[in-house]
Motif scaffolding. Structure first.
Motif, PDB file in Angstrom:
ATOM      1  N   ARG A 358       0.826  -1.201   0.000  1.00  0.00           N
ATOM      2  CA  ARG A 358       0.000   0.000   0.000  1.00  0.00           C
ATOM      3  C   ARG A 358       0.867   1.261   0.000  1.00  0.00           C
ATOM      4  O   ARG A 358       0.607   2.216  -0.731  1.00  0.00           O
ATOM      5  CB  ARG A 358      -0.943  -0.012   1.207  1.00  0.00           C
ATOM      6  CG  ARG A 358      -1.921   1.158   1.228  1.00  0.00           C
ATOM      7  CD  ARG A 358      -2.976   0.988   2.315  1.00  0.00           C
ATOM      8  NE  ARG A 358      -3.862  -0.130   2.081  1.00  0.00           N
ATOM      9  CZ  ARG A 358      -4.935  -0.091   1.282  1.00  0.00           C
ATOM     10  NH1 ARG A 358      -5.234   1.021   0.639  1.00  0.00           N
ATOM     11  NH2 ARG A 358      -5.690  -1.150   1.133  1.00  0.00           N
ATOM     12  N   GLN A 395      -0.330 -12.639  -2.736  1.00  0.00           N
ATOM     13  CA  GLN A 395      -0.046 -11.252  -3.136  1.00  0.00           C
ATOM     14  C   GLN A 395      -0.871 -10.854  -4.363  1.00  0.00           C
ATOM     15  O   GLN A 395      -1.357  -9.725  -4.452  1.00  0.00           O
ATOM     16  CB  GLN A 395       1.455 -11.079  -3.424  1.00  0.00           C
ATOM     17  CG  GLN A 395       1.843  -9.622  -3.610  1.00  0.00           C
ATOM     18  CD  GLN A 395       3.290  -9.444  -4.032  1.00  0.00           C
ATOM     19  OE1 GLN A 395       3.742 -10.013  -5.026  1.00  0.00           O
ATOM     20  NE2 GLN A 395       4.035  -8.666  -3.266  1.00  0.00           N
ATOM     21  N   GLU A 397      -3.771 -11.862  -5.059  1.00  0.00           N
ATOM     22  CA  GLU A 397      -5.115 -11.597  -4.553  1.00  0.00           C
ATOM     23  C   GLU A 397      -5.175 -10.220  -3.877  1.00  0.00           C
ATOM     24  O   GLU A 397      -6.101  -9.424  -4.104  1.00  0.00           O
ATOM     25  CB  GLU A 397      -5.501 -12.719  -3.559  1.00  0.00           C
ATOM     26  CG  GLU A 397      -6.912 -12.635  -3.031  1.00  0.00           C
ATOM     27  CD  GLU A 397      -7.958 -12.621  -4.137  1.00  0.00           C
ATOM     28  OE1 GLU A 397      -9.025 -12.035  -3.904  1.00  0.00           O
ATOM     29  OE2 GLU A 397      -7.702 -13.168  -5.248  1.00  0.00           O
ATOM     30  N   GLU A 398      -4.152  -9.936  -3.094  1.00  0.00           N
ATOM     31  CA  GLU A 398      -4.098  -8.644  -2.386  1.00  0.00           C
ATOM     32  C   GLU A 398      -4.084  -7.488  -3.399  1.00  0.00           C
ATOM     33  O   GLU A 398      -4.744  -6.461  -3.207  1.00  0.00           O
ATOM     34  CB  GLU A 398      -2.819  -8.615  -1.520  1.00  0.00           C
ATOM     35  CG  GLU A 398      -2.811  -7.554  -0.460  1.00  0.00           C
ATOM     36  CD  GLU A 398      -1.482  -7.516   0.308  1.00  0.00           C
ATOM     37  OE1 GLU A 398      -0.657  -8.456   0.154  1.00  0.00           O
ATOM     38  OE2 GLU A 398      -1.261  -6.534   1.033  1.00  0.00           O
ATOM     39  N   GLU A 401      -7.541  -7.000  -4.981  1.00  0.00           N
ATOM     40  CA  GLU A 401      -8.461  -6.287  -4.090  1.00  0.00           C
ATOM     41  C   GLU A 401      -8.135  -4.789  -4.058  1.00  0.00           C
ATOM     42  O   GLU A 401      -9.025  -3.943  -4.072  1.00  0.00           O
ATOM     43  CB  GLU A 401      -8.376  -6.867  -2.674  1.00  0.00           C
ATOM     44  CG  GLU A 401      -9.128  -8.184  -2.543  1.00  0.00           C
ATOM     45  CD  GLU A 401      -8.814  -8.896  -1.231  1.00  0.00           C
ATOM     46  OE1 GLU A 401      -8.270  -8.227  -0.321  1.00  0.00           O
ATOM     47  OE2 GLU A 401      -9.094 -10.101  -1.136  1.00  0.00           O
TER      48      GLU A 401
END
Length: 579
Positions: A358, A395, A397-398, A401
């Motif tokens: 992030r 990762q 998947e992260e 999202e």
DNA sequence: GCCGTTTTCGGCCCGACTGTTTTCAGTCG
């Protein structure tokens, strides 16, 4: 105290503790602390002054107190005591390939070796080879490394001088008597390393400006100090020269001091062909020779124009074809920093980066990028906490999202920096790679293969349809470790044939593939990706160094895939994929 | 020295390669 200085002290503590055989985990804590200080996104030194470092990962009670002491007093007693046990020159031994703390400690305690000079002496005398754990081959390796180092003595990587160059330039430009100022020399030409910094300014009061220059706060020692010229050392040992000229002379001097020597020789020859002699101050008519009237020149472009040439960008001034291109109006329109829309090949805390997914995404957005490619290490890079299949899939998947959250305003691309194994196979299966948006393939071990084998190893990786781009093709670390043996033209051919992008790794340590090869790559139709290889949010800004090298390699925005906007760059990433 | 919804101790990143050894220590990534 600057963050760089504080980080260096922590690094040096780690080295000294290694020599003393301290607990390796304590040593690592200091190394991690140094990295955190160096790459922390906020004003870490101000936080240290206010004693507000608590909560930063990697900085515990002990480091917090030490940083507070450094930030407020400019010193650290713990470090002063530690360093007094060893000679200052001992640190340079850690830069020798093949020498680690154990061998350095042995050399120091057994033979009193405290510097590179000592080391060379005991290697040549045969004393070193008699130490336990040393032998003939070790000594040869050490001597080779010393020779490599001395070949590059007093050279600096761009990151070591960039801030200094900008600070001095700003100081010069802010002086009321200075009308124009530039950094010249190899720095302006975008070379990957420089041995000094040359400044030029135009002024009516040269003595006053020179006087001001030698008294700048970043000046450590004055070497020479005259009416129009001065040379000084900055604290890190970089020599900085300043020449002061008149406004009329400025364009001539700017070209002269920018070089290269080869470029200037050709330029003067072309002037002679017109019947003019060219030096760093002016054109003058050659006596007894028919000549056209002298041109009026106010800037570099006019000087080139007067010789029938388009303006030649400083990065191109190496006399390797720029004159022919300038004559025909065929110079490339070089890429600029503003052309970059995003970057690939970046690391996060998932492997060996300092910032989370992030944080990296937010930093890239703040820099005005439209997309950020994540390429953490693969499992074989244990030392870098490389991801295995399970962690990589998590990762992906992260990232998926997070992309939903961005609602199309920004995009993360999921990738990997997959290890090219010794035989050219990859660290992940094709099934895993197929689930990623892209893949960077890089060599991280077994550097000593014969050239043919290394070349074949890399070509085999390139031939994999899932390998979007090739990472740092030669593995060099500037001024520290030479390239491994590899046939670059053969790699370029293979990249052209398979449609594989080649990275221009923008880390100032690498700048790899080297600018000297990009003209060839471009001719063969190979695309470039300028990749910061960022291990922190600050690391993203290394693209600046990559742009310099790309310009030096004659690249335009059309040659560099990360100039493409979101919506188009995806197609390039998919080009090699079978479907 | 750092870290912890397995908290205040006991882990902490691991494997290959090299050159020196005669079974492994040191270095590197």
């Amino acid at each position: 105290m600057t963050r760089e200085a504080a980080a260096q002290i922590l690094e040096r503590i780690a080295l000294l503790l290694e020599l003393k055989g301290e607990n390796p985990f304590k040593i690592r804590a200091y190394k991690t602390g140094a990295e955190v200080v160096e790459s922390y996104a906020g004003d870490v030194m101000q936080l240290a002054i206010e004693n507000k470092l608590a909560g930063i990962k990697g900085i515990g009670d002990a480091l917090r107190d030490k940083l507070h002491e450094m930030a407020t007093t400019g010193k650290l007693e713990f470090y002063e005591n530690l360093r007094s046990e060893f000679p200052e020159s001992l640190f340079e031994l850690f830069e020798v390939q093949g020498l680690g703390p154990k061998k350095i400690a042995a050399l120091y305690t057994e033979l009193g070796v405290g510097s590179i000079a000592d080391l060379k002496r005991v290697c040549e005398s045969g004393e070193a080879a008699r130490l336990s754990g040393f032998g003939g081959k070790t000594v040869v390796k050490i001597l080779e490394s010393i020779a490599f180092r001395s070949e590059h003595a007093s050279e600096f990587r761009v990151d070591q001088v960039y801030g200094l160059a900008m600070d001095i330039l700003e100081a010069l430009r802010s002086h009321p008597a200075v009308s124009r100022a530039e950094v010249c020399g190899s720095f302006r030409r975008g070379k990957e390393t420089v041995h000094d910094l040359d400044f030029l300014c135009s002024t009516r009061k040269p003595e006053e400006v020179i006087e001001y220059f030698v008294k700048l706060p970043m000046v450590e020692k004055v070497i020479a100090h005259g009416g129009t010229k001065a040379s000084v050392y900055a604290p890190n040992g970089v020599q900085c020269d300043l020449r002061a000229v008149s406004a009329q002379e400025f364009p001539y001097a700017l070209i002269y001091f920018t070089g290269s020597k080869e470029h200037n020789v050709e330029l003067r020859q072309r002037a002679l062909d017109q019947g003019w002699s060219l030096n760093e101050y002016a054109f003058t008519p050659v006596e007894g020779k028919e000549s056209r009237p002298l041109p009026s020149v106010h800037d570099e472009a006019e000087l080139y124009r007067s010789l029938g040439l388009d303006f030649i960008e400083p990065e191109l001034r190496e006399n390797i074809g720029e004159f022919e291109a300038a004559e025909k109006g065929q110079l490339p329109h070089l890429i600029q920093l503003e052309n970059l829309r995003g970057v690939f090949h970046n690391h996060t805390t998932a492997s060996d980066g300092m910032a989370s997914l992030r944080e990296m995404a937010e930093a890239a957005r703040d820099l005005g990028m439209q997309y950020l490619g994540i390429a953490d290490h693969s499992k074989s890079s244990f030392q870098a906490n490389g991801l295995n299949e399970t962690r990589l899939l998590a990762q992906i998947e992260e990232i998926r999202e997070m992309n939903e959250e961005f609602e199309g305003h920004f995009r993360l691309f999921s990738g990997t920096e997959v290890d090219i194994l010794k035989d050219g196979s990859l660290d992940f299966s094709d099934e895993i790679l197929a689930q990623l948006d892209y893949c960077v393939a890089s060599v991280h071990n077994v550097f000593n293969l014969p050239e043919a084998e290394m070349t074949q190893r890399i070509i085999r990786a390139i031939e994999n349809p899932h390998v979007t781009m090739l990472g740092h093709v030669t593995g060099r670390l500037l001024l520290q470790r030479p390239s491994y043996a590899v046939n670059i033209p053969a790699i370029i051919d293979a990249a052209a044939e398979t449609g594989t992008i080649i990275e221009l790794n923008a880390s100032a340590w690498r700048l790899d593939m080297d600018w000297r090869w990009w003209k060839l790559a471009k001719e063969k139709g190979v695309k470039c990706s300028i990749n910061p290889d960022a291990h922190s949010t600050r690391g993203l800004q290394d693209v600046l160094f990559g742009i310099r090298s790309a310009r030096k390699g004659w690249l335009t925005r059309k040659d560099v895939i990360n100039c493409l906007p979101l919506g188009e760059v995806e197609k390039v990433l998919k080009k090699k994929r079978p479907d």
